[in-house]
Design a protein around this motif. Sequence first.
Motif, short mmCIF file in Angstrom:
data_model
loop_
_atom_site.label_atom_id
_atom_site.label_comp_id
_atom_site.label_asym_id
_atom_site.label_seq_id
_atom_site.Cartn_x
_atom_site.Cartn_y
_atom_site.Cartn_z
N ALA A 88 7.86 -4.49 -2.86
CA ALA A 88 7.59 -3.83 -1.58
C ALA A 88 7.57 -2.31 -1.74
N GLN A 89 8.50 -1.80 -2.52
CA GLN A 89 8.56 -0.35 -2.72
C GLN A 89 7.31 0.14 -3.44
N LYS A 90 6.89 -0.56 -4.48
CA LYS A 90 5.71 -0.13 -5.24
C LYS A 90 4.43 -0.31 -4.44
N MET A 91 4.33 -1.40 -3.67
CA MET A 91 3.16 -1.59 -2.84
C MET A 91 3.11 -0.53 -1.75
N SER A 92 4.25 -0.19 -1.18
CA SER A 92 4.30 0.88 -0.17
C SER A 92 3.83 2.21 -0.75
N SER A 93 4.22 2.49 -1.98
CA SER A 93 3.80 3.73 -2.63
C SER A 93 2.29 3.75 -2.83
N LEU A 94 1.74 2.62 -3.27
CA LEU A 94 0.28 2.54 -3.44
C LEU A 94 -0.43 2.73 -2.10
N MET A 95 0.10 2.09 -1.07
CA MET A 95 -0.51 2.21 0.26
C MET A 95 -0.49 3.66 0.72
N SER A 96 0.62 4.32 0.50
CA SER A 96 0.73 5.72 0.91
C SER A 96 -0.25 6.59 0.12
N PHE A 97 -0.35 6.37 -1.17
CA PHE A 97 -1.25 7.16 -2.01
C PHE A 97 -2.70 7.01 -1.56
N TYR A 98 -3.11 5.78 -1.27
CA TYR A 98 -4.51 5.54 -0.90
C TYR A 98 -4.78 5.65 0.60
N GLY A 99 -3.73 5.85 1.40
CA GLY A 99 -3.92 5.98 2.83
C GLY A 99 -4.16 4.66 3.54
N ALA A 100 -3.68 3.58 2.96
CA ALA A 100 -3.83 2.26 3.58
C ALA A 100 -2.71 2.03 4.58
N GLU A 101 -3.06 1.39 5.67
CA GLU A 101 -2.06 1.09 6.68
C GLU A 101 -1.51 -0.33 6.56
N THR A 102 -2.27 -1.22 5.94
CA THR A 102 -1.83 -2.60 5.83
C THR A 102 -2.00 -3.11 4.40
N GLU A 103 -1.25 -4.13 4.09
CA GLU A 103 -1.36 -4.79 2.79
C GLU A 103 -2.76 -5.37 2.59
N ASP A 104 -3.36 -5.86 3.65
CA ASP A 104 -4.71 -6.43 3.56
C ASP A 104 -5.70 -5.44 2.98
N GLU A 105 -5.59 -4.20 3.39
CA GLU A 105 -6.50 -3.17 2.89
C GLU A 105 -6.36 -3.02 1.38
N MET A 106 -5.14 -3.09 0.89
CA MET A 106 -4.91 -2.96 -0.55
C MET A 106 -5.42 -4.18 -1.31
N LEU A 107 -5.23 -5.36 -0.76
CA LEU A 107 -5.64 -6.58 -1.45
C LEU A 107 -7.15 -6.71 -1.55
N THR A 108 -7.85 -6.15 -0.58
CA THR A 108 -9.31 -6.23 -0.58
C THR A 108 -9.98 -4.96 -1.09
N GLY A 109 -9.23 -3.86 -1.08
CA GLY A 109 -9.80 -2.58 -1.47
C GLY A 109 -10.62 -1.94 -0.38
N ASN A 110 -10.62 -2.52 0.80
CA ASN A 110 -11.40 -2.00 1.93
C ASN A 110 -10.48 -1.25 2.88
N LEU A 111 -10.48 0.06 2.76
CA LEU A 111 -9.64 0.89 3.61
C LEU A 111 -10.29 1.11 4.97
N GLN A 112 -9.49 1.01 6.00
CA GLN A 112 -10.00 1.28 7.34
C GLN A 112 -10.26 2.77 7.52
N ASN A 113 -9.39 3.59 6.94
CA ASN A 113 -9.52 5.04 7.07
C ASN A 113 -10.00 5.62 5.73
N ARG A 114 -11.23 5.36 5.39
CA ARG A 114 -11.78 5.83 4.12
C ARG A 114 -11.81 7.34 4.02
N ALA A 115 -12.02 8.00 5.13
CA ALA A 115 -12.13 9.46 5.13
C ALA A 115 -10.86 10.11 4.60
N PHE A 116 -9.70 9.53 4.91
CA PHE A 116 -8.43 10.08 4.44
C PHE A 116 -8.41 10.20 2.93
#
Length: 117
Positions: free
Chosen positions: A3-31
């Motif tokens: 959870a800690q490492k996934m949270s760090s990845l999410m923060s780095f890429y600007g993802a709000e949900t785990e789903d975004e990380m698993l698919t690589g499709n960020l909702q906020n691409r501009a960030f």
Amino acid sequence: MYAQKMSSLMSFYGAETEDEMLTGNLQNRAFYLQRDNRRYGDMKDRILIAVKDLQREAKEWFESDCQPHERPLMASAWYHVTYHTKYYRENSTFLSFPWINGDILLHIKSANSPSVP
């Protein structure tokens, strides 16, 4: 640790949900694209590789922490702490975690299912 490492990845890429990380499709691409001028496809590939690397690392934790005969019990425990209401917390649960060992979970399920004639 997952959870800690996934949270760090999410923060780095600007993802709000785990789903975004698993698919690589960020909702906020501009960030993310503001910080990195590479094409979105390259970014998506890097996200998916980062998630795969984390999953591979977690699989190594699993295999090093228990003997082969203990693995079904450990896989069940990973599933239990992820999905049981006693442990489930909306903002800190990563539902993909137990599925790192999906092969073992599916084997448990098939072994416990009644056979169809």
